[in-house]
Design a protein around this motif. Structure first.
Motif, PDB file in Angstrom:
ATOM      1  N   VAL A  93     -83.006 102.998  57.707  1.00  0.00           N
ATOM      2  CA  VAL A  93     -84.299 103.677  57.556  1.00  0.00           C
ATOM      3  C   VAL A  93     -84.090 105.088  57.030  1.00  0.00           C
ATOM      4  CG1 VAL A  93     -86.345 104.518  58.762  1.00  0.00           C
ATOM      5  CG2 VAL A  93     -85.382 102.295  59.361  1.00  0.00           C
ATOM      6  N   GLY A  94     -83.124 105.806  57.612  1.00  0.00           N
ATOM      7  CA  GLY A  94     -82.864 107.171  57.163  1.00  0.00           C
ATOM      8  C   GLY A  94     -82.414 107.228  55.715  1.00  0.00           C
ATOM      9  N   ALA A  95     -81.478 106.333  55.357  1.00  0.00           N
ATOM     10  CA  ALA A  95     -80.982 106.324  53.982  1.00  0.00           C
ATOM     11  C   ALA A  95     -82.071 105.927  52.995  1.00  0.00           C
ATOM     12  CB  ALA A  95     -79.796 105.362  53.862  1.00  0.00           C
ATOM     13  N   GLY A  96     -82.985 105.050  53.428  1.00  0.00           N
ATOM     14  CA  GLY A  96     -83.999 104.552  52.509  1.00  0.00           C
ATOM     15  C   GLY A  96     -85.211 105.441  52.378  1.00  0.00           C
ATOM     16  N   VAL A  97     -85.873 105.750  53.508  1.00  0.00           N
ATOM     17  CA  VAL A  97     -87.160 106.444  53.430  1.00  0.00           C
ATOM     18  C   VAL A  97     -87.071 107.938  53.703  1.00  0.00           C
ATOM     19  CG1 VAL A  97     -88.377 104.343  54.077  1.00  0.00           C
ATOM     20  CG2 VAL A  97     -87.780 105.982  55.843  1.00  0.00           C
ATOM     21  N   VAL A  98     -85.992 108.401  54.373  1.00  0.00           N
ATOM     22  CA  VAL A  98     -85.848 109.833  54.637  1.00  0.00           C
ATOM     23  C   VAL A  98     -85.137 110.533  53.484  1.00  0.00           C
ATOM     24  CG1 VAL A  98     -84.838 111.564  56.171  1.00  0.00           C
ATOM     25  CG2 VAL A  98     -85.872 109.507  57.132  1.00  0.00           C
ATOM     26  N   TRP A 203     -86.424 109.039  65.147  1.00  0.00           N
ATOM     27  CA  TRP A 203     -84.968 109.009  65.306  1.00  0.00           C
ATOM     28  C   TRP A 203     -84.257 108.972  63.962  1.00  0.00           C
ATOM     29  CZ3 TRP A 203     -83.096 110.916  69.334  1.00  0.00           C
ATOM     30  CH2 TRP A 203     -83.637 110.697  70.599  1.00  0.00           C
ATOM     31  N   ALA A 204     -84.846 108.298  62.975  1.00  0.00           N
ATOM     32  CA  ALA A 204     -84.230 108.282  61.647  1.00  0.00           C
ATOM     33  C   ALA A 204     -84.165 109.692  61.068  1.00  0.00           C
ATOM     34  CB  ALA A 204     -85.010 107.360  60.712  1.00  0.00           C
ATOM     35  N   LEU A 205     -85.226 110.466  61.240  1.00  0.00           N
ATOM     36  CA  LEU A 205     -85.241 111.845  60.761  1.00  0.00           C
ATOM     37  C   LEU A 205     -84.212 112.699  61.497  1.00  0.00           C
ATOM     38  CD1 LEU A 205     -89.107 112.322  60.494  1.00  0.00           C
ATOM     39  CD2 LEU A 205     -87.504 112.632  58.603  1.00  0.00           C
ATOM     40  N   VAL A 206     -84.154 112.544  62.814  1.00  0.00           N
ATOM     41  CA  VAL A 206     -83.210 113.335  63.615  1.00  0.00           C
ATOM     42  C   VAL A 206     -81.774 112.987  63.249  1.00  0.00           C
ATOM     43  CG1 VAL A 206     -82.365 113.735  65.953  1.00  0.00           C
ATOM     44  CG2 VAL A 206     -84.828 113.704  65.512  1.00  0.00           C
ATOM     45  N   LEU A 207     -81.495 111.706  63.030  1.00  0.00           N
ATOM     46  CA  LEU A 207     -80.135 111.295  62.695  1.00  0.00           C
ATOM     47  C   LEU A 207     -79.686 111.836  61.340  1.00  0.00           C
ATOM     48  CD1 LEU A 207     -80.137 107.576  63.931  1.00  0.00           C
ATOM     49  CD2 LEU A 207     -78.945 109.518  64.962  1.00  0.00           C
ATOM     50  N   CYS A 208     -80.646 112.164  60.471  1.00  0.00           N
ATOM     51  CA  CYS A 208     -80.306 112.701  59.148  1.00  0.00           C
ATOM     52  C   CYS A 208     -80.109 114.216  59.151  1.00  0.00           C
ATOM     53  CB  CYS A 208     -81.397 112.345  58.144  1.00  0.00           C
ATOM     54  SG  CYS A 208     -81.436 110.591  57.675  1.00  0.00           S
ATOM     55  N   VAL A 209     -80.402 114.885  60.277  1.00  0.00           N
ATOM     56  CA  VAL A 209     -80.309 116.346  60.336  1.00  0.00           C
ATOM     57  C   VAL A 209     -78.921 116.868  59.961  1.00  0.00           C
ATOM     58  CG1 VAL A 209     -80.288 118.281  61.979  1.00  0.00           C
ATOM     59  CG2 VAL A 209     -82.249 116.759  61.871  1.00  0.00           C
ATOM     60  N   PRO A 210     -77.825 116.231  60.401  1.00  0.00           N
ATOM     61  CA  PRO A 210     -76.503 116.745  59.986  1.00  0.00           C
ATOM     62  C   PRO A 210     -76.298 116.765  58.475  1.00  0.00           C
ATOM     63  CG  PRO A 210     -76.275 115.262  61.850  1.00  0.00           C
ATOM     64  CD  PRO A 210     -77.697 115.157  61.396  1.00  0.00           C
ATOM     65  N   LEU A 211     -77.070 115.985  57.744  1.00  0.00           N
ATOM     66  CA  LEU A 211     -76.997 115.998  56.283  1.00  0.00           C
ATOM     67  C   LEU A 211     -78.042 116.921  55.671  1.00  0.00           C
ATOM     68  CD1 LEU A 211     -76.502 112.186  55.525  1.00  0.00           C
ATOM     69  CD2 LEU A 211     -74.780 113.980  55.413  1.00  0.00           C
ATOM     70  N   THR A 212     -79.264 116.889  56.195  1.00  0.00           N
ATOM     71  CA  THR A 212     -80.359 117.610  55.551  1.00  0.00           C
ATOM     72  C   THR A 212     -80.297 119.124  55.768  1.00  0.00           C
ATOM     73  OG1 THR A 212     -81.784 117.130  57.471  1.00  0.00           O
ATOM     74  CG2 THR A 212     -81.910 115.623  55.589  1.00  0.00           C
TER      75      THR A 212
END
Length: 308
Positions: A93-98, A203-212
Motif C-alpha cells: 500500500v505504501g509503495a503503491g498509493v503513498v 499505518w502505510a503512511l507512518v511506515l513510509c516516514v523513514p523514506l519521506t
C-alpha cells in the motif's frame, strides 16, 4: 465455531462478495463514491502545487503531512501496531498509493494536462479488477467484465482522440502509475477487511516516514519553493484530501462492496477531473467529453448490478 465465522467475514467482504446487507452495501457505495470525488481533485490540486513546489518536494511534503495527521489519529485512539503478518501488505500500500502513484503522476503532470492524465488513469478500475482477480481470487461475472471492458474502451478512445494517437513520456509515467496504484488498492482493500480502512492508510503512511522525511529535507534544499495561495491549497488537498481522508473512505467502501465493484466507480473519476480542470484550471475540453461521460456512467450502472 461462532468466533471463527465472525473472524472470516471481513476478509470475505474485502475480496468482493460484499455480504448481503443492503444497508451496508449502500453505505459502502457512498463511501467509495466519496473517495472517488476526493481523488478526482488530485490532479488539479497537484497542478496547483507544482506552481510553487518542485515535483519531489511536493510528493515528499504531502506524504509527511499526511503521515503526521495519520500518526496523531492512531496515537490518540490508542491503536496497537499492526500484526507482523500485515506488514508486507502495508508495504505494498505504501509503495503503491503513498509513494509510487503520487510520484509518477506528478512527474507526468509536468508536461501533461490534467485532462489528458485523467483519461489515461481512467484505466485504473480495470487494472485494479484484474490485479484483484490475480491476488485475492475474485471472480466477477461475465457481464461485469463486458461492462468493465466497455468502460475502459471508452476511456482509451477518449485518450487517443485527445492526444492525436501519439503517446508521450508522460503517458509512460501514467501507465506505470496505473500498475502500482492498482496493486496498492488491491492490497489495501484486502487489508480493510481485517482492520479499519483508516488504519490501513494510516499505518502505510507512518511506515513510509523513514523514506519521506529525508526525501522532503533533501528536495526542499534543492528545489525552489514559492508559497502562493494555489501552491499551498494544492499541497494541503493532496496531503489531507487525497492522501489520507479520501483513502480512508475509499478503503472502507472497498471492504463493504468488494474491490472489483468499488474500482468500477472510479470510471467516473476522469470525467469529474475534467470538470475540475475546466473550473479550476481553465482547460478546454472537446465535445467528446460528454459522450464519454454518458458511456462511462452506463458502464458503472451495469457493473454495480452485475453479480460476482
Amino acid at each position: 465455531m461462532r468466533a471463527q465465522s465472525s473472524a472470516t467475514t471481513p476478509s470475505r467482504i474485502a475480496v468482493g462478495t460484499a455480504g448481503t446487507d443492503p444497508g451496508g452495501r449502500s453505505l459502502g457505495t457512498l463511501q467509495a463514491a466519496l473517495g472517488v470525488v476526493a481523488f478526482s481533485l488530485t490532479f488539479p490540486a497537484t497542478a496547483w502545487g507544482l506552481e510553487g513546489f518542485g515535483p519531489w518536494s511536493l510528493i515528499a511534503v504531502r506524504s509527511v503531512l499526511a503521515a503526521a495527521v495519520a500518526g496523531a489519529c492512531l496515537l490518540a485512539v490508542g491503536v496497537a501496531p499492526p500484526e507482523r503478518r500485515h506488514l508486507p501488505g502495508l508495504a505494498v500500500v505504501g509503495a503503491g498509493v503513498v509513494l509510487g502513484f503520487p510520484l509518477l503522476t506528478t512527474l507526468a503532470l509536468r508536461t501533461s494536462t490534467t485532462a489528458h492524465a485523467a483519461v489515461v488513469v481512467g484505466l485504473l478500475p480495470l487494472t485494479t479488477a484484474l490485479l484483484s482477480a490475480l491476488r485475492v481470487g475474485t471472480r466477477p461475472s461475465r457481464t461485469f467484465w463486458i461492462a468493465a471492458l466497455a468502460g475502459a474502451a471508452a476511456v482509451i478512445a477518449f485518450t487517443v482522440q485527445q492526444s492525436g494517437g501519439a503517446l508521450t513520456s508522460a503517458d509512460a509515467y501514467l501507465f506505470a502509475a496505473l500498475l502500482v496504484c492498482a496493486a496498492g488498492y488491491t492490497e489495501g482493500g484486502r487489508l480493510a477487511g481485517v482492520m479499519p480502512g483508516w488504519q490501513v492508510i494510516g499505518w502505510a503512511l507512518v511506515l513510509c516516514v523513514p523514506l519521506t522525511v529525508p526525501m522532503a529535507a533533501v528536495a526542499l534544499t534543492y528545489e525552489p519553493v514559492a508559497l502562493t495561495a494555489h501552491s499551498v491549497t494544492g499541497l494541503l488537498w493532496v496531503a489531507m484530501g487525497s492522501q489520507f481522508l479520501g483513502l480512508v473512505v475509499w478503503y472502507r467502501g472497498m471492504a463493504a462492496i468488494g474491490i472489483p465493484k468499488a474500482s468500477q466507480l472510479q470510471l467516473a473519476q476522469p470525467l469529474l477531473t475534467l470538470v475540475w480542470s475546466v473550473l479550476l484550471l481553465g482547460e478546454h475540453l472537446t465535445v467528446a467529453a460528454p459522450l464519454t461521460a454518458a458511456a462511462v456512467l452506463v458502464c458503472i450502472a451495469v457493473t454495480q448490478r452485475a453479480r460476482g
